[in-house]
Design an enzyme around this catalytic site. Structure first.
Site: not given
Ligand code: IVH
Length: 697
Positions: A118, A323
């Site tokens: 990401k 995350k």
């Protein structure tokens, strides 16, 4: 790894939290600097979500949980297909729960996942018309974005022309690599601007800025491909059927940059376990990447699975962001300390309001040198963005200029050496006390007596200060001339401690050359370099006879280091002579000096081989990580490295493709993970001890 949710106690706190989050998100998407760091923002939104789950009838319309994220910028170019955001997970459990819910929704297990980093930048849509780059559009509110085509030509990875004359939209992330960020801030401050707080803000500000007097480069990575209204029907149809991984291969084949060009390429995985293993690998590689990532994006790879899952208004159901813990936090710069190192270098260090980053409390951060402070326009009391990745020393990225109150104070630079009061040589970027290494006699003697150098027990910092203050020593060699009476004359020195210290000093004379060399504190020669030099040359005499060219025969010494080592050795000649006279050993046990014609031959560095003994680690590069056990339990890292080198190997502190073996003890973390990723042989301390049994003392 889970980032805990912020606690929201009542409706008023909820309303405030929504307001704070909306404000921060608006600043974030408008390319400004958010008032909250990412981690704080995530925790706030999670807190909001928790409260809303318990009070579903009181959800506010502008809550950040309900809408397409980042609806702050009015855009005038409609997106063909909405540019969605991603939902987040923070732990393996949350990820597994997501895969299970996805499987329930589509009525079967997802056939294959694609797993990619990401990227921590901004989403843009890039339109190519008949193969020519025609338009750049920001995400905006997800349905329409701003035209930023003025940035064409400043974004690396986006060619003007594709390899094929197709009409398509590539979506992806614009970011600044660490090097581009440093450069951008240098150029910006040189033009009188405020530095950007971090690469993401720098990319956001740069992308939207029109009519700047200067341009700075950014980088693009594609992560999506879709047809446009004018796309040829057969191509559009084909694109609708391709898997995500095939689409990415197509993007790369068109000539657009993707993560395939990096150390963390997108991969596919068949099971949730494989995905989690890849998440671990990418997390382990994160600190060493030349650009920022804030997580891992996992997507159902097959078009059929994506279609079956569908999308919500905010995010697709077929993709999720895993995350990673934040590596950046905003805190305040309270003070700047000026420390004088062993060699007289005067280095600034930032004292921070303690802040927790990824489980560690950070109180200090490096501030390279004075010009670095000026360049970043740092002031005392500033809010600063602090970056800490892996085990690297935390660094201050930049001040968060818009959080300034006006009370910030300039940072005072020392006018005299803070240790000895002498003048400062400010001719180089790094400032140095004019007295050089003598300034820090105490520091250099303490270092020389340290466990990994001459290992003189009983000669710690306090005792060294006593000796220096009593004028008993003016350099390292004076230690060996100390008498019993002199020591007894010092405060808190009884007969026993005096005799013990004298015995330790005498024993230090027999330390191998590598440690004596290290004790001299020559710049650029720490423990392992000192060992390499000592093993290569075998005697101090040969080392001193070496010119810069000969010095370069030692691995790791290049054209820059060689002359400075040779010059420092010359500078130290009187001290070395004095040490020789004092009876300090100047040879490396087992090492054989290189024959004048032999050059950099293997046998000069593998003494055991020269003597016909077996060197079990010959040709191997070994990394030690975690706690040692068994026969190796008591060895310091330095002693482990000495042992590895005695056994013919090369020791290293970081795992790379060149590593041959990783000795992983209890508690080994990222180095072990990286070894697994790279397929490098792992061994336990016990097995390693057996392998090199002949060399363990
Ligand atoms: S896919 C519909 N892939 O993360 C799928 N996004 O938090 C949405 N991002 O807006 C995008 N790396 O700016 C995707 N490999 C990646 C990504 C990625 C970074 C960003 C993107 C997105 C945001 C969502």
């Amino acid at each position: 790894m889970t980032s805990p949710a912020a606690e929201i106690v009542d409706a008023a706190a909820y309303a405030q939290a929504v307001e704070d989050a909306v404000k921060a998100s608006a600043a974030y998407y408008a390319g400004g600097t958010s008032t909250l760091d990412d981690d704080t923002y995530d925790r706030l939104v999670r807190g909001i979500a928790v409260w809303e789950a318990e009070h579903p009838d009181q959800v506010l319309a502008d809550s950040p949980t309900g809408k397409v994220a980042g609806g702050a910028v009015e855009g005038d170019v409609p997106h063909t297909v909405a540019m969605l955001s991603l939902d987040n997970v923070f732990s393996p459990e949350e990820f597994t729960a997501w895969t299970a819910s996805l499987a329930r929704r589509i009525g079967r297990e997802v056939e294959r996942f694609s797993v990619e980093p990401k990227l921590d930048g901004l989403a843009i849509a890039v339109r190519y018309t008949r193969g020519r780059l025609s338009r750049l559009i920001t995400r905006g509110d997800g349905t329409a974005g701003e035209d930023v085509s003025h940035a064409i030509g400043t974004i690396e990875g986006l060619p003007q022309n594709l390899a094929e004359p197709v009409t398509v939209e590539v979506r992806g992330e614009v970011l600044m690599t660490t090097a581009q960020f440093e450069h951008a801030n240098e150029v910006r401050t040189a033009h009188g601007g405020q530095p950007f707080a971090n690469p993401r803000n720098a990319a956001a500000g740069t992308l939207r800025a029109k009519d700047r007097a200067y341009t700075v480069p950014m980088t693009f990575f594609g992560y999506g491909l879709l047809p446009l209204a004018d796309t040829e029907a057969s191509l559009a149809e084909r694109m609708g059927e391709l898997s995500h991984s095939d689409l990415m291969a197509q993007v790369a084949a068109y000539g657009v940059n993707t993560t395939a060009s990096t150390d963390v390429p997108g991969v596919t995985a068949d099971t949730a376990e494989q995905v989690l293993a890849r998440v671990k690998e990418v997390a382990a590689l994160r600190a060493a990447l030349p650009f920022g990532i804030d997580g891992i994006v996992i997507k159902a790879d097959l078009a059929a699975d994506q279609q079956a899952a569908g999308s919500g208004s905010r995010a697709p159901r077929w993709a999720i962001a895993y995350k990673l813990p934040a590596v950046e936090k905003i805190t305040r710069l309270l003070e700047v300390e000026w420390n004088v190192g062993r060699t007289g270098i005067i280095a600034p260090r930032g004292v921070l309001e303690p802040v927790e980053i990824d489980g560690a409390t950070i109180t200090y951060a490096t501030l390279h040198n004075p010009s670095d402070i000026t360049r970043r326009d740092l002031r005392l009391g500033d809010h600063v963005m602090v970056h800490r990745a892996g085990d690297v020393i935390p660094r201050i990225e930049a001040p968060v200029a818009h959080l300034r109150t006006g009370d910030e104070q300039p940072i005072a630079f020392p006018e005299a050496c803070p240790r000895c009061g002498a003048g400062i040589d400010t001719g180089e970027q790094r400032w140095r006390c004019e007295n050089g290494r003598n300034c820090h006699l105490v520091a250099s003697l303490t270092y020389a007596a340290g466990r990994d150098q001459l290992d003189i027990e009983g000669l710690g910092h306090t005792r060294v200060v006593q000796l220096v203050e009593a004028d008993l020593v003016a350099d390292l060699a004076d230690l060996f001339a100390l008498t019993r009476d002199q020591l007894l004359g010092l405060e808190r020195m009884g007969e026993t401690s005096t005799d013990n210290l004298l015995a330790a000093i005498t024993a230090a004379k027999d330390q191998p050359l590598s440690r004596v060399l290290c004790a001299l504190g020559i710049r650029g020669t720490g423990r392992s370099m000192s060992r390499r030099i000592a093993r290569h040359f075998a005697t101090m005499e040969t080392i001193r006879a070496a010119d810069a060219e000969t010095m370069q025969q030692v691995e790791g010494i290049g054209t820059e280091k060689a002359p400075s080592i040779v010059a420092e050795l010359a500078e130290l000649a009187p001290l070395i002579d004095k040490l020789v006279t004092a009876g300090v050993n100047m040879t490396e046990p087992g090492a054989v000096p290189p024959s004048p014609t032999a050059g950099d031959t293997a046998d000069s560095e593998s003494p055991e081989a020269a003597e016909g003994a077996v060197t079990p680690l010959a040709g191997m590069t070994v990394v030690v990580t975690g706690a040692m056990t068994g026969p190796l339990e008591k060895l310091s890292r330095n002693q482990m490295n000495e042992l590895i080198e005695r056994a013919g190997g090369r020791s290293s502190s970081s795992v790379s493709k060149k590593t041959t073996l990783v000795v992983a003890g209890e508690g080994a973390g990222s180095k072990r993970a990286k070894a697994e990723t790279l397929g490098i042989r792992l061994t336990t301390p016990d097995d390693f001890a057996t392998l090199i049994a002949d060399f363990v003392d």
